[in-house]
Design a protein around this motif. Sequence first.
Motif, PDB file in Angstrom:
ATOM      1  N   LEU A  70      17.312   6.499   3.982  1.00  0.00           N
ATOM      2  CA  LEU A  70      16.005   5.985   3.574  1.00  0.00           C
ATOM      3  C   LEU A  70      15.093   5.764   4.771  1.00  0.00           C
ATOM      4  CD1 LEU A  70      16.804   3.214   0.913  1.00  0.00           C
ATOM      5  CD2 LEU A  70      15.743   5.436   0.511  1.00  0.00           C
ATOM      6  N   GLY A  71      13.856   6.200   4.667  1.00  0.00           N
ATOM      7  CA  GLY A  71      12.822   5.896   5.646  1.00  0.00           C
ATOM      8  C   GLY A  71      11.681   5.177   4.961  1.00  0.00           C
ATOM      9  N   THR A  72      10.741   4.658   5.729  1.00  0.00           N
ATOM     10  CA  THR A  72       9.609   3.944   5.147  1.00  0.00           C
ATOM     11  C   THR A  72       8.824   4.846   4.200  1.00  0.00           C
ATOM     12  OG1 THR A  72       9.445   2.578   7.137  1.00  0.00           O
ATOM     13  CG2 THR A  72       7.557   2.577   5.659  1.00  0.00           C
ATOM     14  N   LEU A  73       8.642   6.116   4.592  1.00  0.00           N
ATOM     15  CA  LEU A  73       7.920   7.050   3.731  1.00  0.00           C
ATOM     16  C   LEU A  73       8.652   7.249   2.408  1.00  0.00           C
ATOM     17  CD1 LEU A  73       5.677   9.085   3.187  1.00  0.00           C
ATOM     18  CD2 LEU A  73       7.022  10.805   4.415  1.00  0.00           C
ATOM     19  N   ASP A  74       9.975   7.378   2.456  1.00  0.00           N
ATOM     20  CA  ASP A  74      10.761   7.549   1.228  1.00  0.00           C
ATOM     21  C   ASP A  74      10.535   6.381   0.271  1.00  0.00           C
ATOM     22  OD1 ASP A  74      11.972   9.854   2.316  1.00  0.00           O
ATOM     23  OD2 ASP A  74      13.453   8.619   3.340  1.00  0.00           O
ATOM     24  N   ILE A  75      10.589   5.166   0.813  1.00  0.00           N
ATOM     25  CA  ILE A  75      10.454   3.978  -0.022  1.00  0.00           C
ATOM     26  C   ILE A  75       9.046   3.893  -0.600  1.00  0.00           C
ATOM     27  CG2 ILE A  75      10.624   1.456  -0.056  1.00  0.00           C
ATOM     28  CD1 ILE A  75      12.519   1.802   2.448  1.00  0.00           C
ATOM     29  N   ALA A  76       8.049   4.153   0.246  1.00  0.00           N
ATOM     30  CA  ALA A  76       6.661   4.086  -0.208  1.00  0.00           C
ATOM     31  C   ALA A  76       6.400   5.094  -1.317  1.00  0.00           C
ATOM     32  CB  ALA A  76       5.716   4.319   0.971  1.00  0.00           C
ATOM     33  N   GLU A  77       6.871   6.323  -1.133  1.00  0.00           N
ATOM     34  CA  GLU A  77       6.661   7.346  -2.153  1.00  0.00           C
ATOM     35  C   GLU A  77       7.391   6.990  -3.439  1.00  0.00           C
ATOM     36  OE1 GLU A  77       7.794  11.066  -0.406  1.00  0.00           O
ATOM     37  OE2 GLU A  77       5.785  11.423   0.381  1.00  0.00           O
ATOM     38  N   ALA A  78       8.582   6.403  -3.320  1.00  0.00           N
ATOM     39  CA  ALA A  78       9.369   6.082  -4.510  1.00  0.00           C
ATOM     40  C   ALA A  78       8.693   5.030  -5.382  1.00  0.00           C
ATOM     41  CB  ALA A  78      10.763   5.618  -4.107  1.00  0.00           C
ATOM     42  N   VAL A  79       7.962   4.091  -4.762  1.00  0.00           N
ATOM     43  CA  VAL A  79       7.301   3.048  -5.551  1.00  0.00           C
ATOM     44  C   VAL A  79       5.809   3.324  -5.726  1.00  0.00           C
ATOM     45  CG1 VAL A  79       8.986   1.287  -4.926  1.00  0.00           C
ATOM     46  CG2 VAL A  79       6.927   1.554  -3.525  1.00  0.00           C
ATOM     47  N   GLY A  80       5.336   4.457  -5.182  1.00  0.00           N
ATOM     48  CA  GLY A  80       3.979   4.905  -5.452  1.00  0.00           C
ATOM     49  C   GLY A  80       2.876   4.202  -4.689  1.00  0.00           C
ATOM     50  N   VAL A  81       3.155   3.817  -3.423  1.00  0.00           N
ATOM     51  CA  VAL A  81       2.108   3.203  -2.600  1.00  0.00           C
ATOM     52  C   VAL A  81       2.090   3.888  -1.237  1.00  0.00           C
ATOM     53  CG1 VAL A  81       2.332   0.970  -3.758  1.00  0.00           C
ATOM     54  CG2 VAL A  81       3.639   1.400  -1.666  1.00  0.00           C
ATOM     55  N   SER A  82       1.067   3.586  -0.431  1.00  0.00           N
ATOM     56  CA  SER A  82       1.002   4.141   0.912  1.00  0.00           C
ATOM     57  C   SER A  82       1.953   3.393   1.851  1.00  0.00           C
ATOM     58  CB  SER A  82      -0.428   4.043   1.463  1.00  0.00           C
ATOM     59  OG  SER A  82      -0.755   2.694   1.740  1.00  0.00           O
ATOM     60  N   ILE A  83       2.251   4.003   2.993  1.00  0.00           N
ATOM     61  CA  ILE A  83       3.114   3.352   3.975  1.00  0.00           C
ATOM     62  C   ILE A  83       2.500   2.042   4.449  1.00  0.00           C
ATOM     63  CG2 ILE A  83       4.004   3.538   6.339  1.00  0.00           C
ATOM     64  CD1 ILE A  83       4.520   6.469   5.845  1.00  0.00           C
ATOM     65  N   ARG A  84       1.191   2.063   4.760  1.00  0.00           N
ATOM     66  CA  ARG A  84       0.535   0.852   5.255  1.00  0.00           C
ATOM     67  C   ARG A  84       0.553  -0.260   4.221  1.00  0.00           C
ATOM     68  NH1 ARG A  84      -4.922   2.850   8.490  1.00  0.00           N
ATOM     69  NH2 ARG A  84      -3.863   4.029  10.144  1.00  0.00           N
ATOM     70  N   ALA A  85       0.322   0.097   2.958  1.00  0.00           N
ATOM     71  CA  ALA A  85       0.335  -0.920   1.907  1.00  0.00           C
ATOM     72  C   ALA A  85       1.733  -1.504   1.736  1.00  0.00           C
ATOM     73  CB  ALA A  85      -0.148  -0.320   0.593  1.00  0.00           C
ATOM     74  N   LEU A  86       2.761  -0.676   1.832  1.00  0.00           N
ATOM     75  CA  LEU A  86       4.141  -1.164   1.723  1.00  0.00           C
ATOM     76  C   LEU A  86       4.466  -2.097   2.877  1.00  0.00           C
ATOM     77  CD1 LEU A  86       6.843  -0.851   0.108  1.00  0.00           C
ATOM     78  CD2 LEU A  86       7.487   0.829   1.855  1.00  0.00           C
ATOM     79  N   GLN A  87       4.129  -1.693   4.085  1.00  0.00           N
ATOM     80  CA  GLN A  87       4.411  -2.529   5.255  1.00  0.00           C
ATOM     81  C   GLN A  87       3.673  -3.861   5.161  1.00  0.00           C
ATOM     82  OE1 GLN A  87       3.178   0.366   8.180  1.00  0.00           O
ATOM     83  NE2 GLN A  87       5.290   0.915   8.700  1.00  0.00           N
ATOM     84  N   ALA A  88       2.408  -3.811   4.739  1.00  0.00           N
ATOM     85  CA  ALA A  88       1.642  -5.049   4.596  1.00  0.00           C
ATOM     86  C   ALA A  88       2.244  -5.955   3.525  1.00  0.00           C
ATOM     87  CB  ALA A  88       0.185  -4.729   4.255  1.00  0.00           C
ATOM     88  N   GLY A  89       2.715  -5.353   2.426  1.00  0.00           N
ATOM     89  CA  GLY A  89       3.328  -6.136   1.363  1.00  0.00           C
ATOM     90  C   GLY A  89       4.618  -6.790   1.798  1.00  0.00           C
ATOM     91  N   PHE A  90       5.475  -6.073   2.528  1.00  0.00           N
ATOM     92  CA  PHE A  90       6.727  -6.657   3.022  1.00  0.00           C
ATOM     93  C   PHE A  90       6.440  -7.801   3.991  1.00  0.00           C
ATOM     94  CE2 PHE A  90       9.136  -3.580   0.855  1.00  0.00           C
ATOM     95  CZ  PHE A  90      10.487  -3.868   1.002  1.00  0.00           C
ATOM     96  N   LYS A  91       5.419  -7.616   4.850  1.00  0.00           N
ATOM     97  CA  LYS A  91       5.070  -8.674   5.805  1.00  0.00           C
ATOM     98  C   LYS A  91       4.560  -9.904   5.072  1.00  0.00           C
ATOM     99  CE  LYS A  91       4.269 -10.464   9.850  1.00  0.00           C
ATOM    100  NZ  LYS A  91       5.406 -10.897  10.711  1.00  0.00           N
ATOM    101  N   LEU A  92       3.706  -9.692   4.069  1.00  0.00           N
ATOM    102  CA  LEU A  92       3.100 -10.801   3.349  1.00  0.00           C
ATOM    103  C   LEU A  92       4.111 -11.560   2.502  1.00  0.00           C
ATOM    104  CD1 LEU A  92       0.549 -12.351   2.403  1.00  0.00           C
ATOM    105  CD2 LEU A  92       0.290 -10.599   0.614  1.00  0.00           C
ATOM    106  N   HIS A  93       4.958 -10.830   1.769  1.00  0.00           N
ATOM    107  CA  HIS A  93       5.832 -11.466   0.784  1.00  0.00           C
ATOM    108  C   HIS A  93       7.241 -11.769   1.292  1.00  0.00           C
ATOM    109  CE1 HIS A  93       2.779 -10.870  -2.256  1.00  0.00           C
ATOM    110  NE2 HIS A  93       2.734  -9.577  -1.995  1.00  0.00           N
ATOM    111  N   LEU A  94       7.732 -10.994   2.269  1.00  0.00           N
ATOM    112  CA  LEU A  94       9.108 -11.178   2.752  1.00  0.00           C
ATOM    113  C   LEU A  94       9.184 -11.470   4.238  1.00  0.00           C
ATOM    114  CD1 LEU A  94      10.861  -8.232   0.819  1.00  0.00           C
ATOM    115  CD2 LEU A  94      10.739 -10.643   0.168  1.00  0.00           C
TER     116      LEU A  94
END
Length: 322
Positions: free
Chosen positions: A235-259
Amino acid sequence: MARVSTPLGSHGVLRTTNVDDARASVAASLAPHVLTPLREVEGFRALHNAVELQRLSFHYIDYGTEVEVRADRLDFHLIQIPLGGLSHIVTGAGTVTASPRRAAITGPDEPVRMRYSAGNPRLMVRITPDLLRERLDVAAAGGLVVPQQSGAGFDLTRGAGRSWRGLVDMVMTDLEREDGLSASPLTAAALQVAVVDGLIVSLAAAPDDAAERATPDRIVRQAARLIEEHCAEPLGTLDIAEAVGVSIRALQAGFKLHLDTTPMAYVRQARLERVRQALSDGTAQSVTAAATRWGITHLGRLSGDYRAAFGETPSETLQRNR
């Protein structure tokens, strides 16, 4: 209990526990390839349903366990839609991850390597190059240009992608009926054009303007569950982002904000916890076996990360529980 039917169930091609028979069946209707189970061979149960619609065909394939498929080349465009799990696809054009939320397309005349997780039944749409080329020309004449097909992914949960996903289901349902629209050459031709044109529009759809905003907590939790369930896979960040349907930056920002962490740090922690469990309960007889089982390839880094997380080395955990 109500019987759950599989897609294209009236168009069964093969049901087998034999790897060679499964490879031969899929090769006959798609392409020659190497099929390798990556986990328990006894869990291998292949099911292949397929039906043709002139220059387009639909397939339902499930191997029942984690497998890798390698082909030197395809002579068609292939769209993959997982119904569960993840599909990691590597082509000459790049790497794309498909999930129930995100389809992936690969093109002809290039090698492809596909890794399918356990619990990863999938729909596949096979399109001949001449048909896609014809419809791309029509789209271009109308001002719609798709810059890249192979190695691309597109969202199935909103906009054109969501509608296209529904169209695919509608056509496959019709193909199950002997008296459906697809039984007529006239409407069969129209249906295949609709599927391909819908694909083109989905690939050309503009990205969501809100894509760079932090991912909502609900999607972060979904990404975290995906990591927990698939952390043994590459798994890479791109894989995870694509799997849940968001951009890499949005995923990273969400993990920082919530976790208060990053997606890859979450992956590393999930793997470390699985390694610790395997060393503690005796399911792994060595540190190397536990690390390999859970997707850790840098053994030199493992000891330091493990000590930082748990206050002891992996070897100390193993010895203490023997």
